[in-house]
Enzyme design. Structure first.
Site, PDB file in Angstrom:
ATOM      1  N   ARG A 139       0.800  -1.234   0.000  1.00  0.00           N
ATOM      2  CA  ARG A 139       0.000   0.000   0.000  1.00  0.00           C
ATOM      3  C   ARG A 139       0.833   1.285   0.000  1.00  0.00           C
ATOM      4  NH1 ARG A 139      -3.921  -1.303   4.818  1.00  0.00           N
ATOM      5  NH2 ARG A 139      -2.366  -2.929   5.198  1.00  0.00           N
ATOM      6  N   GLY A 195       3.269 -15.293   6.753  1.00  0.00           N
ATOM      7  CA  GLY A 195       2.533 -14.905   7.958  1.00  0.00           C
ATOM      8  C   GLY A 195       3.463 -14.600   9.114  1.00  0.00           C
ATOM      9  N   GLY A 207      -6.490  -7.316  14.517  1.00  0.00           N
ATOM     10  CA  GLY A 207      -6.913  -8.470  15.288  1.00  0.00           C
ATOM     11  C   GLY A 207      -7.609  -7.985  16.557  1.00  0.00           C
ATOM     12  N   LYS A 235      31.660  27.097  -1.008  1.00  0.00           N
ATOM     13  CA  LYS A 235      31.807  25.659  -1.265  1.00  0.00           C
ATOM     14  C   LYS A 235      33.262  25.296  -1.059  1.00  0.00           C
ATOM     15  CE  LYS A 235      33.368  23.738  -4.541  1.00  0.00           C
ATOM     16  NZ  LYS A 235      33.917  23.324  -5.829  1.00  0.00           N
ATOM     17  N   TYR A 269      30.510  34.634  -4.491  1.00  0.00           N
ATOM     18  CA  TYR A 269      30.719  33.194  -4.594  1.00  0.00           C
ATOM     19  C   TYR A 269      32.159  32.884  -4.220  1.00  0.00           C
ATOM     20  CZ  TYR A 269      31.678  28.553  -6.219  1.00  0.00           C
ATOM     21  OH  TYR A 269      32.093  27.247  -6.262  1.00  0.00           O
ATOM     22  N   ALA A 309      31.505  43.367  -1.821  1.00  0.00           N
ATOM     23  CA  ALA A 309      30.275  42.906  -2.482  1.00  0.00           C
ATOM     24  C   ALA A 309      30.571  42.464  -3.908  1.00  0.00           C
ATOM     25  CB  ALA A 309      29.248  44.037  -2.497  1.00  0.00           C
ATOM     26  N   ARG A 322      41.905  48.102 -13.663  1.00  0.00           N
ATOM     27  CA  ARG A 322      40.816  48.806 -14.337  1.00  0.00           C
ATOM     28  C   ARG A 322      41.396  49.738 -15.388  1.00  0.00           C
ATOM     29  NH1 ARG A 322      38.828  50.240  -8.550  1.00  0.00           N
ATOM     30  NH2 ARG A 322      40.119  52.095  -8.695  1.00  0.00           N
TER      31      ARG A 322
HETATM   32  C1  UD1 Z   1      -1.006  -8.221  12.682  1.00  0.00           C
HETATM   33  C2  UD1 Z   1      -1.712  -9.103  13.694  1.00  0.00           C
HETATM   34  C3  UD1 Z   1      -2.985  -8.414  14.180  1.00  0.00           C
HETATM   35  C4  UD1 Z   1      -2.651  -7.073  14.778  1.00  0.00           C
HETATM   36  C5  UD1 Z   1      -1.857  -6.247  13.758  1.00  0.00           C
HETATM   37  C6  UD1 Z   1      -1.352  -4.989  14.422  1.00  0.00           C
HETATM   38  C7  UD1 Z   1      -1.222 -11.385  13.023  1.00  0.00           C
HETATM   39  C8  UD1 Z   1      -1.741 -12.612  12.364  1.00  0.00           C
HETATM   40  N1  UD1 Z   1      -2.054 -10.354  13.077  1.00  0.00           N
HETATM   41  O1  UD1 Z   1      -1.860  -8.106  11.560  1.00  0.00           O
HETATM   42  O2  UD1 Z   1      -3.620  -9.209  15.159  1.00  0.00           O
HETATM   43  O3  UD1 Z   1      -3.818  -6.379  15.135  1.00  0.00           O
HETATM   44  O4  UD1 Z   1      -0.722  -6.971  13.278  1.00  0.00           O
HETATM   45  O5  UD1 Z   1      -0.705  -4.173  13.491  1.00  0.00           O
HETATM   46  O6  UD1 Z   1      -0.110 -11.384  13.487  1.00  0.00           O
HETATM   47  N2  UD1 Z   1       5.585  -9.662   8.384  1.00  0.00           N
HETATM   48  C9  UD1 Z   1       6.688 -10.401   8.034  1.00  0.00           C
HETATM   49  N3  UD1 Z   1       6.508 -11.618   7.455  1.00  0.00           N
HETATM   50  C10 UD1 Z   1       5.286 -12.138   7.213  1.00  0.00           C
HETATM   51  C11 UD1 Z   1       4.156 -11.376   7.582  1.00  0.00           C
HETATM   52  C12 UD1 Z   1       4.335 -10.154   8.179  1.00  0.00           C
HETATM   53  O7  UD1 Z   1       7.821  -9.976   8.255  1.00  0.00           O
HETATM   54  O8  UD1 Z   1       5.215 -13.245   6.685  1.00  0.00           O
HETATM   55  C13 UD1 Z   1       5.769  -8.364   9.027  1.00  0.00           C
HETATM   56  C14 UD1 Z   1       5.231  -7.225   8.178  1.00  0.00           C
HETATM   57  O9  UD1 Z   1       6.236  -6.720   7.308  1.00  0.00           O
HETATM   58  C15 UD1 Z   1       4.805  -6.224   9.223  1.00  0.00           C
HETATM   59  C16 UD1 Z   1       4.391  -7.079  10.411  1.00  0.00           C
HETATM   60  O10 UD1 Z   1       5.012  -8.335  10.212  1.00  0.00           O
HETATM   61  O11 UD1 Z   1       5.869  -5.411   9.631  1.00  0.00           O
HETATM   62  C17 UD1 Z   1       2.887  -7.237  10.533  1.00  0.00           C
HETATM   63  O12 UD1 Z   1       2.399  -7.910   9.419  1.00  0.00           O
HETATM   64  P1  UD1 Z   1       0.997  -7.573   8.771  1.00  0.00           P
HETATM   65  O13 UD1 Z   1       0.779  -8.445   7.625  1.00  0.00           O
HETATM   66  O14 UD1 Z   1       0.885  -6.103   8.563  1.00  0.00           O
HETATM   67  O15 UD1 Z   1       0.009  -8.017   9.940  1.00  0.00           O
HETATM   68  P2  UD1 Z   1      -1.440  -7.504  10.134  1.00  0.00           P
HETATM   69  O16 UD1 Z   1      -2.320  -8.143   9.128  1.00  0.00           O
HETATM   70  O17 UD1 Z   1      -1.455  -6.036  10.211  1.00  0.00           O
HETATM   71 CA    CA Z   2      -0.110  -4.163   9.353  1.00  0.00          CA
END
Ligand code: UD1
Ligand code: CA
Length: 464
Positions: A18, A85, A147, A356, A371, A385, A445
């Site tokens: 995003r 995740g 969450g 500079k 300058y 000047a 001059r």
């Molecule tokens: C997560 C939480 C949610 C909470 C929210 C707060 C989980 C499943 N959910 O959701 O409960 O309210 O954060 O902001 O944990 N990242 C990785 N690798 C991955 C996935 C994520 O490094 O595989 C990192 C992302 O770059 C980010 C952070 O983890 O910095 C959070 O990931 P994101 O996907 O934004 O989690 P949310 O869906 O916001």
């Molecule tokens: Ca997030």
């Protein structure tokens, strides 16, 4: 919590779609530092050793930026090749933490505004609880996307992701901030059991909350939404930066710096400012600046990687970049000090003066429209000047040297390489093309000619 018992994992692997950017989200800048610098700093402030950054998207760039920023700190990196995740991401850090048997602090690379005090409160809540996990929560008027914390009889039962939540659960206003302090043995054991059976087909870190709740309970600390909010798009980046900016500004005011209009003052992380310094409206002080005590920075000035000595006044709308300005100087208004400018004590540079790679020694002045490039200027020199160092011949740059006490008349061109010896005078309008000995006068001059009555005669002729 002794420092040897705490490690941290900072999740930095996501792309940040995003942001609509070529650049990975956690490297977007917030007040002079990449986003991910903030949680890593907080972890070190709490004494975490090591801090493991989980990188993925643009892993080399993120690793490089953090390695440079934390060169002397115990930081380690693991690559999460696919973002499966948050649970999967934390699990990637198990290798470097295999021998760590204390607590693990889990932070997000895109949550910059957490305060160390809040994390200390989290540690206190952990110690006061009986379970293997403590977490930060926040109350949001619009919790969409977060969450939700599901409680029973006041005690945390589990966290349900927005996409998996029922209509009733979606009405819960207490959200999971995603920041946890957790016992390492519990963490690795429970992570190995997390399944991806949910709406997003991801391994949710939040699944370990329900397990912790069943094994002694989950301690929570309610934190301000301002602190726990992350960055998902550039509007949120600006909102987080606004909070951080006012925090930095307030801190300097408490330390005895006057900010005449803090709403428009931009001070990056990594700046030093001495007491009794007065900063006008719309001033920007970028990372790497050191500003002394009793300094005045006039409205609209912009300073980058520069040093300003005690008692110096930088008048409005001056721009300093990689400049070293000594004490008691007067700069501007509308001066431009470019990289390699070094001013000793009591130097005056006035309006529309550009420098500079130039050193100017004690008490010398160039007050108007000049300058000065690739120059070494002695003490007590007066530069009139409109004086220009002609330092560039179209191919190479050449030096100009002005000895102590030299007087340069207005509208002089100094065709470099050239040296004017100490105490010499250069007459106004001179083009200096060869070295001038000390104490000499140089003038180039055309001698003045006067034709008496010439103009009157011309006008009479035109009338006829
Ligand atoms: C997560 C939480 C949610 C909470 C929210 C707060 C989980 C499943 N959910 O959701 O409960 O309210 O954060 O902001 O944990 N990242 C990785 N690798 C991955 C996935 C994520 O490094 O595989 C990192 C992302 O770059 C980010 C952070 O983890 O910095 C959070 O990931 P994101 O996907 O934004 O989690 P949310 O869906 O916001
Ligand atoms: Ca997030």
């Amino acid at each position: 919590m002794s420092s040897s018992s705490l490690a941290a994992v900072v999740l930095c692997a996501g792309k940040g779609t995003r942001m609509k950017s070529e650049k990975v989200k956690v490297l977007h800048s917030l007040l002079g530092r990449p986003l991910c610098w903030y949680p890593v700093s907080r972890a070190f402030e709490l004494g975490a050793d090591p801090v493991v950054a989980v990188v993925g998207y643009q892993a080399d760039a993120v690793t490089g930026a953090l390695r440079e920023a934390f060169a002397d700190k115990p930081i380690a990196f693991v690559v999460q090749a696919e973002q499966n995740g948050t649970a999967h991401a934390v699990r990637c850090a198990e290798g470097p933490l295999a021998r760590h048997d204390g607590l693990v602090l889990i932070l997000y690379g895109d949550v910059p505004n957490l305060r160390a005090e809040t994390l200390s409160a989290l540690a206190a809540a952990y110690r006061a609880g009986k379970g293997p996990l403590a977490m930060l929560t926040s109350r949001l008027a619009d919790p969409t996307g977060y969450g939700r914390v599901v409680r029973e009889g006041g005690r945390v039962k589990r966290v349900v992701e927005h996409k998996d939540a029922s209509a009733d659960e979606r009405r819960l206003e207490e959200v999971n901030a995603g920041i946890y302090l957790v016992d390492s043995a519990f963490l690795w054991r429970s992570l190995s059991e997390v399944k991806a059976a949910n709406a997003q087909g991801e391994f949710y870190l939040t699944d370990i909350i329900e397990r912790a709740a069943a094994q002694g309970g989950v301690a929570t600390v309610l934190a301000e939404a301002d602190e726990t909010a992350g960055v998902n798009d550039r509007a949120e980046l600006a909102a987080r930066a606004a909070v951080m900016r006012m925090r930095i500004n307030t801190e300097y005011m408490r330390l005895g710096v006057t900010l005449q209009h803090p709403e428009t003052t931009f001070i990056d992380q990594g700046v030093e400012i001495g007491p009794n310094t007065v900063i006008g409206p719309m001033v920007s002080i970028h990372a790497g600046c050191e500003i002394g005590a009793n300094v005045k920075l006039g409205q609209g000035s912009i300073l980058s990687r520069s040093t300003v000595g005690d008692g110096t006044e930088v008048k409005p709308y001056s721009v300093l970049e990689e400049a070293v300005v000594g004490p008691g100087c007067a700069i501007g208004p509308f001066a431009r000090l470019r990289p390699g400018t070094t001013l000793d004590e009591g130097v005056h540079l006035g309006n529309f003066v550009e420098t500079k790679k130039t050193r100017i020694r004690k008490g010398s002045k160039a007050n108007h429209l000049s300058y000065l490039g690739d120059a070494d200027i002695g003490a007590g020199v007066n530069v009139g000047a409109g004086t220009i160092t002609c330092n560039y011949d179209g191919v190479d740059k050449h030096p100009t040297v002005l000895g102590d006490g030299v007087f340069i008349g207005s509208d002089t061109q100094l065709v470099a390489p050239v040296t004017v010896g100490a105490g010499a005078y250069v007459a106004a309008g001179t083009t200096v093309t060869a070295d001038v000995p000390p104490d000499a006068l140089v003038l180039s001059r055309v001698r003045q000619t006067i034709k008496e009555g010439w103009a009157a005669k011309k006008r009479a002729k035109q009338r006829r």
